[in-house]
Design an enzyme around this catalytic site. Structure first.
Site, mmCIF file in Angstrom:
data_model
loop_
_atom_site.group_PDB
_atom_site.id
_atom_site.type_symbol
_atom_site.label_atom_id
_atom_site.label_comp_id
_atom_site.label_asym_id
_atom_site.label_seq_id
_atom_site.Cartn_x
_atom_site.Cartn_y
_atom_site.Cartn_z
ATOM 1 N N ASP A 68 9.013 -21.486 43.871
ATOM 2 C CA ASP A 68 8.365 -20.203 44.162
ATOM 3 C C ASP A 68 7.696 -19.626 42.918
ATOM 4 O O ASP A 68 6.662 -18.962 43.002
ATOM 5 C CB ASP A 68 9.394 -19.206 44.704
ATOM 6 C CG ASP A 68 9.800 -19.521 46.140
ATOM 7 O OD1 ASP A 68 9.055 -20.250 46.817
ATOM 8 O OD2 ASP A 68 10.865 -19.039 46.573
ATOM 9 N N GLY A 69 8.273 -19.879 41.736
ATOM 10 C CA GLY A 69 7.669 -19.379 40.504
ATOM 11 C C GLY A 69 6.295 -19.966 40.252
ATOM 12 O O GLY A 69 5.372 -19.265 39.828
ATOM 13 N N ASN A 106 4.539 -10.543 44.008
ATOM 14 C CA ASN A 106 5.826 -10.044 44.482
ATOM 15 C C ASN A 106 6.033 -8.574 44.145
ATOM 16 O O ASN A 106 6.197 -7.749 45.046
ATOM 17 C CB ASN A 106 6.971 -10.853 43.879
ATOM 18 C CG ASN A 106 7.452 -11.966 44.786
ATOM 19 O OD1 ASN A 106 6.971 -12.115 45.904
ATOM 20 N ND2 ASN A 106 8.392 -12.755 44.302
ATOM 21 N N ARG A 156 16.823 9.620 37.263
ATOM 22 C CA ARG A 156 17.298 8.919 36.074
ATOM 23 C C ARG A 156 17.957 7.642 36.561
ATOM 24 O O ARG A 156 18.722 7.650 37.521
ATOM 25 C CB ARG A 156 18.287 9.772 35.279
ATOM 26 C CG ARG A 156 17.751 11.142 34.883
ATOM 27 C CD ARG A 156 18.741 11.880 34.000
ATOM 28 N NE ARG A 156 18.747 11.339 32.644
ATOM 29 C CZ ARG A 156 19.853 11.023 31.973
ATOM 30 N NH1 ARG A 156 21.034 11.157 32.537
ATOM 31 N NH2 ARG A 156 19.773 10.557 30.744
ATOM 32 N N THR A 163 11.881 -9.900 49.553
ATOM 33 C CA THR A 163 12.980 -10.865 49.518
ATOM 34 C C THR A 163 13.369 -11.241 48.087
ATOM 35 O O THR A 163 14.213 -12.110 47.888
ATOM 36 C CB THR A 163 12.593 -12.155 50.269
ATOM 37 O OG1 THR A 163 11.449 -12.748 49.636
ATOM 38 C CG2 THR A 163 12.249 -11.851 51.719
ATOM 39 N N ALA A 164 12.769 -10.580 47.101
ATOM 40 C CA ALA A 164 13.012 -10.936 45.703
ATOM 41 C C ALA A 164 13.736 -9.797 44.981
ATOM 42 O O ALA A 164 14.800 -9.368 45.417
ATOM 43 C CB ALA A 164 11.675 -11.281 45.027
#
Length: 292
Positions: A71-72, A151, A179, A192-193
């Site tokens: 995927d990367g 993404n 904060r 999904t990441a």
């Protein structure tokens, strides 16, 4: 038609697949060009001078980009797809492979289906982020301030680990001051990441808006927000937090000569087209991957 092959050449399997594809394309008289994933442009290379240089290097007329890796590799290849206005087909040689196709029957049958048009075209949104730093109004920025993400864009606390003070608005309407560790703005694909890890919702990939998820907020009153396609998310870093904030596009760190002041995120002008030969729906896939 020309085809661009982008491979993660660190593994023998991707190299073998690249040679197979190149030989097949040669036999069909189809022009092709190969690139290593490490030579791809960064998140700022999609716009302006970076895009011009990439088009000069590769030329025009690409009808397909093939990403060999995990995927990367596909995330990084999506930047080139945006510049070339070409669809992208990922073939998985990584781990999860949530965005890519399996090649159980070999890479050539999958490629043949793509060339024959017997494959699904999925329209996915991407993000365009504009960053303003302290002092930009007085001094011209030394580096690009416009970035692409497939993404997510993540605003996170820096190396010192201090909590971040920030506020964000959606389309000009202030939503909250918080904060915490920061904020993630993702596409539906990115739900999904990182956004999922931060407690955000799983969103069907055809959704055209964004998902805004606070990171570890120091409050009990915090919820993720799902926006419309036309919305703009603006995050302002407050007080001394600006000196320590880090910014990431699809996991790649963005560097600036001055502290980040404001991050403005919108849906990209040109969607990313993924080619897929999936045998199961998105919901079956997330059920198998995240709930099994």
């Amino acid at each position: 038609m020309k085809i661009l092959i982008i491979a993660n050449r660190k593994t023998s399997k991707t190299l073998d697949a690249m040679f197979q594809i190149a030989a097949f394309l040669d036999s069909q008289g189809i022009e092709h060009f190969e690139m290593d994933v490490t030579s791809l442009p960064g998140p700022s290379g999609v716009y302006g001078e970076g895009a011009r240089k990439l088009r000069e290097q590769l030329g025009d007329g690409y009808g397909l980009i093939i990403a060999l890796g995990g995927d990367g590799t596909l995330l990084h290849s999506a930047r080139v797809a945006d510049v070339l206005h070409a669809p992208i087909m990922g073939i998985n040689f990584g781990h999860l492979g949530f965005l890519t196709n399996t090649a159980e029957d070999g890479v050539i049958p999958l490629l043949a289906d793509a060339l024959a048009g017997e494959i699904v075209h999925e329209t996915r949104m991407n993000l365009r982020a504009i960053v303003e730093c302290e002092g930009d109004e007085d001094e011209e920025p030394q580096a690009p301030r416009e970035f692409f993400a497939f993404n997510e864009i993540a605003i996170a606390r820096g190396a010192l680990g201090h909590i971040v003070d920030f506020e964000f608005s959606v389309s000009g309407d202030r939503v909250a001051r918080m904060r915490g560790d920061g904020l993630v703005v993702s596409t539906a694909t990115g739900s999904t990441a990182y956004a999922l890890s931060a407690g955000g919702p799983l969103v069907g990939p055809s959704h055209r808006g964004m998902i805004v998820v606070p990171l570890a907020p120091h409050t009990l009153n915090s919820r993720a927000i799902v926006t419309e396609h036309h919305d703009v998310v603006e995050t302002t870093v407050l007080g001394n937090s600006a000196a320590e904030v880090s910014l990431f596009a699809d996991g790649d760190a963005l560097e600036f000569e001055r502290p980040v002041k404001t991050v403005i995120v919108s849906v990209g002008e040109n969607p990313t087209i993924l080619l897929t030969r999936r045998q199961e729906s998105f919901y079956k896939q997330i059920g198998r991957t995240f709930f099994a």
